[in-house]
Write an enzyme that holds these catalytic residues in place. Sequence first.
Site, PDB file in Angstrom:
ATOM      1  N   GLY A 177       0.264   5.377  -0.435  1.00 13.06           N
ATOM      2  CA  GLY A 177       0.188   6.189  -1.814  1.00 13.06           C
ATOM      3  C   GLY A 177       0.231   7.652  -1.700  1.00 13.06           C
ATOM      4  O   GLY A 177      -0.224   8.011  -0.696  1.00 13.06           O
ATOM      5  N   SER A 178       1.271   8.116  -2.611  1.00 15.32           N
ATOM      6  CA  SER A 178       1.506   9.477  -2.284  1.00 15.32           C
ATOM      7  C   SER A 178       2.042  10.117  -3.455  1.00 15.32           C
ATOM      8  O   SER A 178       1.890   9.590  -4.514  1.00 15.32           O
ATOM      9  CB  SER A 178       2.373   9.839  -1.107  1.00 15.32           C
ATOM     10  OG  SER A 178       3.397   8.669  -0.821  1.00 15.32           O
TER      11      SER A 178
END
Length: 208
Positions: A177-178
């Site tokens: 996740g980013s």
Amino acid sequence: MTHPLIAREGWLVLLAAFAAALIATWLIGWWSIPFWIWAVFALQFFRDPARVPPADADAVISPADGRIVSVEKVRDSYLERDALKISVFMNVFNVHSNKSPVDGEIKGLWYIPGSFVNADLDKASTENERNAIWIQTARGDVTSVQIAGLIARRILCYVRTGDKLVRGQRYGFIRFGSRVDVYLPTTARAEVSIGQKVTGGRTILARW
């Protein structure tokens, strides 16, 4: 040149995951199901489908798959200017290959160590580990910033100063996740809104 269906960043992970699942199946039978779940998750995470960007000359396209979490006028601290910032949050089920939002030349890069707060939060733009590239175009300057997330621990960027990019060209990858922030001149007009889902290399973020 044939586009790989699986990102090269995931080849070793996938090899290890499926090898572990096969060995677990041989050793413990049905108890190996969690290993197979992990292997399938890794396969979907590292997928990297080919994308054809829109041909519109005035289009700025999304650098990543995900959800729009910010559309606002802010200060671009990298180029010291007022800018329109559009942010795309990627969860663990999105494609994490990053693509150039515009055609242009890389004029600068910045890597900033930082923390790993939830990339969905606004403070991730200034507090998290991040890598920014400055792309100079015929229409103006663009800053594209890869930002690590809560569980992301590695940002990969494959361009250097002087390299030239075209819209939709792959230039990096963030594991898990980013977020990616795109800073544009204030004269740019946003074509997306908060909460909207976007596709990297295809969705038009703004026009200028």
